[in-house]
Design an enzyme around this catalytic site. Structure first.
Site, PDB file in Angstrom:
ATOM      1  N   LYS A 267       0.841  -1.195   0.000  1.00 24.22           N
ATOM      2  CA  LYS A 267       0.000   0.000   0.000  1.00 24.22           C
ATOM      3  C   LYS A 267       0.881   1.252   0.000  1.00 24.22           C
ATOM      4  CE  LYS A 267      -3.924  -1.884   2.642  1.00 24.22           C
ATOM      5  NZ  LYS A 267      -4.949  -1.684   1.601  1.00 24.22           N
ATOM      6  N   ASP A 278      -7.509  -3.073  10.682  1.00 26.84           N
ATOM      7  CA  ASP A 278      -8.000  -4.059   9.720  1.00 26.84           C
ATOM      8  C   ASP A 278      -8.420  -5.363  10.405  1.00 26.84           C
ATOM      9  OD1 ASP A 278      -8.712  -4.508   7.110  1.00 26.84           O
ATOM     10  OD2 ASP A 278      -6.757  -5.295   6.506  1.00 26.84           O
ATOM     11  N   ASP A 337      -2.755  -7.695  -1.597  1.00 26.40           N
ATOM     12  CA  ASP A 337      -3.499  -6.776  -0.740  1.00 26.40           C
ATOM     13  C   ASP A 337      -4.972  -7.178  -0.618  1.00 26.40           C
ATOM     14  OD1 ASP A 337      -3.904  -4.636   0.924  1.00 26.40           O
ATOM     15  OD2 ASP A 337      -3.907  -3.122  -0.673  1.00 26.40           O
ATOM     16  N   GLU A 339      -6.231  -9.633   0.835  1.00 25.92           N
ATOM     17  CA  GLU A 339      -5.902 -10.734   1.745  1.00 25.92           C
ATOM     18  C   GLU A 339      -7.065 -11.139   2.637  1.00 25.92           C
ATOM     19  OE1 GLU A 339      -5.456  -7.665   2.472  1.00 25.92           O
ATOM     20  OE2 GLU A 339      -6.195  -7.583   4.522  1.00 25.92           O
ATOM     21  N   ARG A 341     -10.208 -11.672   2.110  1.00 25.15           N
ATOM     22  CA  ARG A 341     -11.075 -12.731   1.574  1.00 25.15           C
ATOM     23  C   ARG A 341     -10.394 -14.094   1.674  1.00 25.15           C
ATOM     24  NH1 ARG A 341     -11.345  -9.503  -3.985  1.00 25.15           N
ATOM     25  NH2 ARG A 341     -11.075  -7.846  -2.451  1.00 25.15           N
TER      26      ARG A 341
END
Ligand code: BES
Ligand code: MN
Ligand code: ZN
Length: 491
Positions: A267, A278, A337, A339, A341
């Site tokens: 990112k 997150d 990124d 990740e 799921r």
């Protein structure tokens, strides 16, 4: 902050809070001789009693002065929203005011026990803050308000608060703490430790899998995310068995990425610190389990939290890698990124294989795209079942943590087909939240009723609101609590 209920105002020093429902100023009757001066002051401030409005003044009392906080509740005084705004205003106005005690006198207003406890919950939630690392606060910046006493509530309000709503306050507080903590403090192992420290006496059962145990189960999707970090991942399982023995549980599955750098698909630097939250889905589910257990919900519930850190070291997974999930399905990892799921995929398979849940609801800060769709006003709801959609929308509406349903369709599912594996982990930019949901859906077996809440826009707020200051909101806890009450316990 403590909430207390009393029949009469206590003696001594306190700030007096009086609610005013629009033009109905009956609550001011108790001011006696001071009433006309107070009314004149309110008129001067153009105070009209609208919901959310407030006026502060001082009146003579016991040889000194007393702070008087008048809060408007609008004409429809007892509606949930107005009740919440009343509670929130008490705390936001008085928290660092210097006042230690507040007394809310409901006076002639007809608040039922639900409305009164709603005021209490909002006041308690709005007073929450986390100052652990702020070691040089000036006295003036420190909270002073310690107790809110509510006078004139129906007799059952005190019990309702203790048994039904204080547990929810405690659950939300726990969630906010987990979400607020930085990623050097809360990582998979310490997330589990915090939960362990919070559950003695609750009756919650806990089970924890480490990376090695997950490897044996073939959780290649989750482990692929974790492999670039020195922090070993964890799968945290919490069980609350408050329902009938043998009743299939409801499963809450969650994304707990304790920090998301993006991995090799790294990112941008600006704003990356936000990715400490997150794990907001896992935080919400952990807090909700605390709430459900403390209020002794009559339901069987299991929580499965996938806890990982997404880092880009020499062992990190690469774009193009193919991983095999616990379900047996293979995934081409186009973007490291995406990740969350991958974590949800294996956590959902684990939930189904081990607990045969009748309903699965997953919570995750899954996509930036949901912020483009819904901003910071609604969490995104994706589901394969219309009744479940309505139950969750109702829970959102009733709780104040609002959801808005988003579409799912075969056409979106096709967008994640891969030429080398069963699927790829990203679709095109357009409809990014929907393809993410379609990905997760591919891991739901046998048409099990399932819903996915993309709460990326909701777990953190850059500005204060009715029930929270800026920072962690605790979004999701109250949805789970209400959903379990209305859709599981009521059956
Ligand atoms: N954790 C992020 C989603 C996110 C973004 C949450 C902004 C809160 C604020 C997630 O893991 C992610 O990085 N998603 C990507 C997916 C993309 C690579 C398909 C995104 O949304 O950009
Ligand atoms: Mn990511
Ligand atoms: Zn993420």
């Amino acid at each position: 902050m403590q909430i207390r209920f009393a029949d009469t105002r206590p003696a001594g020093d306190f700030a007096l809070v009086l609610p005013v429902a629009g033009k109905n100023r009956i609550a001011l009757d108790s001011l006696g001789a001071d009433r006309s001066a107070v009314e004149a002051a309110l008129n001067r401030q153009r105070f009209e009693g609208d919901s959310g409005s407030a006026a502060e003044l001082f009146i003579p009392a016991e040889g000194g002065v007393r702070r008087l906080l008048i809060v408007g509740t609008g004409e429809k005084g007892a509606e949930a929203d107005a009740a919440e705004k009343l509670g929130g205003a008490i705390s936001s106005r008085l928290l660092t005011s210097g006042e230690k005690q507040a007394v809310l006198d409901l006076g002639g207003l007809n608040y039922d026990a639900d409305a009164v406890t709603r005021v209490a919950l909002a006041a308690a939630l709005r007073a929450w803050r986390y100052d652990r690392y702020r070691t040089r606060l000036k006295d003036k910046q420190k909270p002073t308000l310690r107790e809110l006493t509510i006078v004139g509530a129906p007799a059952e309000a005190a019990g309702l608060w203790k048994q039904r709503w204080q547990p929810v306050y405690e659950g939300v507080s726990f969630t906010r703490e987990l979400v607020t903590e930085p990623a050097n403090i809360i990582y998979p192992e310490t997330f589990v430790e915090r939960v362990r420290a919070a559950i003695p006496g609750t009756g919650l059962e806990i089970e924890v899998l480490d990376g090695e145990a997950m490897r044996k189960l073939g959780m290649g999707a989750l482990l692929g995310v974790a492999q670039g970090s020195v922090r070993d991942p964890r799968l945290l399982i919490l069980r609350w068995n408050g329902g009938k023995e043998g009743d299939a549980p409801v499963a809450f599955v969650c994304k707990g990425v304790t920090f998301d750098t993006g991995g090799i698909s790294i990112k941008p630097a600006a704003g990356m610190e936000a990715m400490k939250w997150d794990m907001g889905g896992a935080g919400a589910v952990a807090g909700a389990m605390i709430a459900l257990s403390k209020r002794k919900a009559k339901a069987n519930v299991v929580a499965i939290c996938g806890l990982v850190e997404n880092m880009p070291d020499g062992n990190a997974q690469r774009p193009g890698d193919v991983v095999t999930s616990m379900s047996g399905q293979t995934v081409e990892v186009i973007n490291t990124d995406a990740e969350g799921r991958l974590v949800l995929a294996d956590a959902i398979t684990y939930a189904q294989r081990n607990y045969k849940p009748k309903i699965i609801v997953d919570l995750a800060t899954l996509t930036g795209a949901i912020l483009i769709s819904l901003g910071h006003e609604f969490g995104g709801l994706f589901t394969n079942d219309d009744d479940l959609a309505n139950q969750l929308l109702a829970a959102g509406q009733a709780s104040g943590d609002k959801l808005w349903r988003q579409p799912m369709a075969e056409a979106f599912d096709k967008l994640i087909d891969s030429p080398i594996a069963d699927m790829k982990n990203v679709g095109p930019r357009e409809g990014g939240s929907i393809t993410a949901a379609q990905f997760v859906h591919r891991f739901v077996e046998n048409g099990t009723r399932w819903a996915h809440l993309d709460i990326a826009g909701m777990v953190w707020s850059d500005k204060p609101n009715t029930t929270y200051d800026k920072g962690a909101t605790g979004f999701g806890v109250r949805i789970i609590d209400r959903f379990v009450e209305a859709a599981v316990e009521a059956r």
